[in-house]
Write a protein that holds these residues in place. Structure first.
Motif, PDB file in Angstrom:
ATOM      1  N   ARG A  94      -7.784 -10.879   2.102  1.00  0.00           N
ATOM      2  CA  ARG A  94      -8.585  -9.911   1.355  1.00  0.00           C
ATOM      3  C   ARG A  94      -8.115  -8.468   1.614  1.00  0.00           C
ATOM      4  O   ARG A  94      -8.020  -8.026   2.748  1.00  0.00           O
ATOM      5  CB  ARG A  94     -10.057 -10.049   1.757  1.00  0.00           C
ATOM      6  N   GLY A  95      -7.799  -7.785   0.536  1.00  0.00           N
ATOM      7  CA  GLY A  95      -7.413  -6.383   0.603  1.00  0.00           C
ATOM      8  C   GLY A  95      -5.943  -6.145   0.874  1.00  0.00           C
ATOM      9  O   GLY A  95      -5.486  -4.984   0.848  1.00  0.00           O
ATOM     10  N   PHE A  96      -5.174  -7.220   1.119  1.00  0.00           N
ATOM     11  CA  PHE A  96      -3.775  -7.004   1.507  1.00  0.00           C
ATOM     12  C   PHE A  96      -2.968  -6.319   0.419  1.00  0.00           C
ATOM     13  O   PHE A  96      -2.216  -5.371   0.695  1.00  0.00           O
ATOM     14  CB  PHE A  96      -3.081  -8.321   1.884  1.00  0.00           C
ATOM     15  N   MET A  97      -3.064  -6.780  -0.821  1.00  0.00           N
ATOM     16  CA  MET A  97      -2.219  -6.233  -1.877  1.00  0.00           C
ATOM     17  C   MET A  97      -2.513  -4.747  -2.108  1.00  0.00           C
ATOM     18  O   MET A  97      -1.585  -3.949  -2.314  1.00  0.00           O
ATOM     19  CB  MET A  97      -2.390  -7.028  -3.168  1.00  0.00           C
ATOM     20  N   GLU A  98      -3.777  -4.381  -2.046  1.00  0.00           N
ATOM     21  CA  GLU A  98      -4.142  -2.978  -2.223  1.00  0.00           C
ATOM     22  C   GLU A  98      -3.623  -2.137  -1.054  1.00  0.00           C
ATOM     23  O   GLU A  98      -3.109  -1.023  -1.234  1.00  0.00           O
ATOM     24  CB  GLU A  98      -5.661  -2.832  -2.334  1.00  0.00           C
ATOM     25  N   PHE A  99      -3.752  -2.678   0.164  1.00  0.00           N
ATOM     26  CA  PHE A  99      -3.258  -1.987   1.347  1.00  0.00           C
ATOM     27  C   PHE A  99      -1.743  -1.840   1.290  1.00  0.00           C
ATOM     28  O   PHE A  99      -1.198  -0.771   1.589  1.00  0.00           O
ATOM     29  CB  PHE A  99      -3.673  -2.753   2.609  1.00  0.00           C
ATOM     30  N   PHE A 100      -1.056  -2.897   0.888  1.00  0.00           N
ATOM     31  CA  PHE A 100       0.408  -2.852   0.795  1.00  0.00           C
ATOM     32  C   PHE A 100       0.837  -1.790  -0.224  1.00  0.00           C
ATOM     33  O   PHE A 100       1.807  -1.054   0.008  1.00  0.00           O
ATOM     34  CB  PHE A 100       0.954  -4.224   0.408  1.00  0.00           C
ATOM     35  N   ALA A 101       0.111  -1.706  -1.323  1.00  0.00           N
ATOM     36  CA  ALA A 101       0.428  -0.695  -2.341  1.00  0.00           C
ATOM     37  C   ALA A 101       0.276   0.711  -1.764  1.00  0.00           C
ATOM     38  O   ALA A 101       1.075   1.614  -2.074  1.00  0.00           O
ATOM     39  CB  ALA A 101      -0.477  -0.868  -3.562  1.00  0.00           C
ATOM     40  N   LYS A 102      -0.736   0.912  -0.906  1.00  0.00           N
ATOM     41  CA  LYS A 102      -0.919   2.216  -0.266  1.00  0.00           C
ATOM     42  C   LYS A 102       0.254   2.534   0.658  1.00  0.00           C
ATOM     43  O   LYS A 102       0.734   3.666   0.710  1.00  0.00           O
ATOM     44  CB  LYS A 102      -2.244   2.252   0.519  1.00  0.00           C
ATOM     45  N   LEU A 103       0.704   1.539   1.415  1.00  0.00           N
ATOM     46  CA  LEU A 103       1.858   1.739   2.298  1.00  0.00           C
ATOM     47  C   LEU A 103       3.066   2.210   1.501  1.00  0.00           C
ATOM     48  O   LEU A 103       3.772   3.143   1.893  1.00  0.00           O
ATOM     49  CB  LEU A 103       2.210   0.432   3.023  1.00  0.00           C
ATOM     50  N   LYS A 104       3.312   1.548   0.382  1.00  0.00           N
ATOM     51  CA  LYS A 104       4.491   1.879  -0.415  1.00  0.00           C
ATOM     52  C   LYS A 104       4.340   3.225  -1.113  1.00  0.00           C
ATOM     53  O   LYS A 104       5.315   3.948  -1.277  1.00  0.00           O
ATOM     54  CB  LYS A 104       4.786   0.775  -1.423  1.00  0.00           C
ATOM     55  N   SER A 105       3.117   3.575  -1.500  1.00  0.00           N
ATOM     56  CA  SER A 105       2.902   4.870  -2.157  1.00  0.00           C
ATOM     57  C   SER A 105       3.156   6.021  -1.190  1.00  0.00           C
ATOM     58  O   SER A 105       3.479   7.137  -1.607  1.00  0.00           O
ATOM     59  CB  SER A 105       1.479   4.965  -2.720  1.00  0.00           C
ATOM     60  N   GLU A 106       3.028   5.732   0.120  1.00  0.00           N
ATOM     61  CA  GLU A 106       3.304   6.740   1.147  1.00  0.00           C
ATOM     62  C   GLU A 106       4.775   6.730   1.571  1.00  0.00           C
ATOM     63  O   GLU A 106       5.184   7.485   2.452  1.00  0.00           O
ATOM     64  CB  GLU A 106       2.426   6.481   2.378  1.00  0.00           C
ATOM     65  N   GLY A 107       5.553   5.840   0.965  1.00  0.00           N
ATOM     66  CA  GLY A 107       6.982   5.782   1.261  1.00  0.00           C
ATOM     67  C   GLY A 107       7.322   5.127   2.580  1.00  0.00           C
ATOM     68  O   GLY A 107       8.415   5.326   3.124  1.00  0.00           O
ATOM     69  N   LEU A 108       6.398   4.318   3.118  1.00  0.00           N
ATOM     70  CA  LEU A 108       6.635   3.663   4.406  1.00  0.00           C
ATOM     71  C   LEU A 108       7.515   2.430   4.248  1.00  0.00           C
ATOM     72  O   LEU A 108       7.388   1.679   3.274  1.00  0.00           O
ATOM     73  CB  LEU A 108       5.299   3.271   5.045  1.00  0.00           C
ATOM     74  N   LEU A 109       8.402   2.235   5.195  1.00  0.00           N
ATOM     75  CA  LEU A 109       9.277   1.065   5.195  1.00  0.00           C
ATOM     76  C   LEU A 109       8.487  -0.160   5.642  1.00  0.00           C
ATOM     77  O   LEU A 109       7.633  -0.071   6.530  1.00  0.00           O
ATOM     78  CB  LEU A 109      10.457   1.282   6.137  1.00  0.00           C
ATOM     79  N   THR A 110       8.762  -1.305   5.033  1.00  0.00           N
ATOM     80  CA  THR A 110       8.033  -2.530   5.369  1.00  0.00           C
ATOM     81  C   THR A 110       8.996  -3.695   5.544  1.00  0.00           C
ATOM     82  O   THR A 110      10.040  -3.763   4.900  1.00  0.00           O
ATOM     83  CB  THR A 110       7.000  -2.877   4.269  1.00  0.00           C
ATOM     84  N   ALA A 111       8.603  -4.604   6.433  1.00  0.00           N
ATOM     85  CA  ALA A 111       9.428  -5.772   6.736  1.00  0.00           C
ATOM     86  C   ALA A 111       8.529  -6.975   6.961  1.00  0.00           C
ATOM     87  O   ALA A 111       7.377  -6.831   7.376  1.00  0.00           O
ATOM     88  CB  ALA A 111      10.273  -5.509   7.984  1.00  0.00           C
ATOM     89  N   VAL A 112       9.062  -8.150   6.705  1.00  0.00           N
ATOM     90  CA  VAL A 112       8.376  -9.393   7.072  1.00  0.00           C
ATOM     91  C   VAL A 112       9.249 -10.090   8.101  1.00  0.00           C
ATOM     92  O   VAL A 112      10.470 -10.168   7.955  1.00  0.00           O
ATOM     93  CB  VAL A 112       8.096 -10.291   5.838  1.00  0.00           C
ATOM     94  N   ALA A 113       8.607 -10.552   9.186  1.00  0.00           N
ATOM     95  CA  ALA A 113       9.329 -11.185  10.301  1.00  0.00           C
ATOM     96  C   ALA A 113       8.552 -12.433  10.694  1.00  0.00           C
ATOM     97  O   ALA A 113       7.571 -12.355  11.437  1.00  0.00           O
ATOM     98  CB  ALA A 113       9.433 -10.214  11.477  1.00  0.00           C
ATOM     99  N   THR A 114       8.980 -13.573  10.192  1.00  0.00           N
ATOM    100  CA  THR A 114       8.191 -14.794  10.339  1.00  0.00           C
ATOM    101  C   THR A 114       8.907 -15.868  11.136  1.00  0.00           C
ATOM    102  O   THR A 114      10.149 -15.924  11.142  1.00  0.00           O
ATOM    103  CB  THR A 114       7.805 -15.349   8.944  1.00  0.00           C
TER     104      THR A 114
END
Length: 209
Positions: free
Chosen positions: A81-101
């Motif tokens: 819940r809320g992940f996609m909206e939160f992820f969009a905020k991260l990207k709108s701020e220009g933050l780098l993101t990674a997945v490490a599974t």
């Protein structure tokens, strides 16, 4: 990814139940919680089958079990819940993101592909990309290197003891996502969340003050 982006553990449990039922084994949910969530398949299979599983046998058994998971989960991909909206905020701020599974690459491709966020991840690492699994920090240190960011400037989201430990062992800040475990079942994290609703970037940045 598992338990952080999507709450996949119930579906992994179903896949393992079918896998073990073929072998006349029936682990309890308590055993799954202790010995499956956040663990790599080498550990899980070795524990429940009662002997060391490695090499070609591990690859074959892992492929069988993960194939079951993907078949079960392919039409059920649903973010926390809320992940996609939160992820969009991260990207709108220009933050780098990674997945490490700790999951196989095919699982990563299924989930990240279904959510349509792969092109916004600057690094994607799966179990095939490391020689040491969580709680070893290898996957997070490699992710930081891929991003060109110092480990101390990275923030990890994790739902399991081994995963959160890996982030801490990498010298990173860690947010404990309480999708599968309680606070008491995780190491001492910098922040805990139940989901991503109302999670603000400013709150995360304050962890680095």
């Amino acid at each position: 990814m598992d338990g952080v982006i999507c709450h996949t553990n119930p579906f992994h449990s179903i896949a393992f139940q079918r896998f073990f039922a073929k072998r006349n084994l029936n682990p309890t949910q308590e055993e799954y919680a202790e010995h499956m969530y956040g663990k790599n398949n080498g550990y899980i299979l070795s524990h429940f089958l009662g002997r060391k599983i490695e090499g070609e046998e591990l690859a074959l058994l892992e492929n069988e079990k993960e194939g079951l998971f993907r078949e079960i989960y392919k039409d059920e991909v649903n973010p926390i819940r809320g992940f996609m909206e939160f992820f969009a905020k991260l990207k709108s701020e220009g933050l780098l993101t990674a997945v490490a599974t700790s999951a196989p690459r095919a699982n990563l491709d299924l989930i990240i592909g279904a959510l349509g966020i792969g092109n916004q991840m600057q690094s994607q690492l799966a179990s095939e990309d490391v020689s040491k699994h969580k709680p070893d920090p290898e996957v997070y240190l490699k992710s930081a290197a891929n991003l060109g960011v110092k480990p101390e400037n990275c923030l990890v989201f994790e739902d399991s003891f081994s995963g959160a430990s890996a982030g801490l062992n990498a010298g990173m800040k860690v947010v404990g996502v309480l999708s599968s475990h309680t606070k008491g079942e995780l190491p001492n994290c910098d922040l805990y969340i139940d989901n991503y609703e109302k999670l603000e970037i400013a709150t995360l940045l304050s962890l680095f003050d």
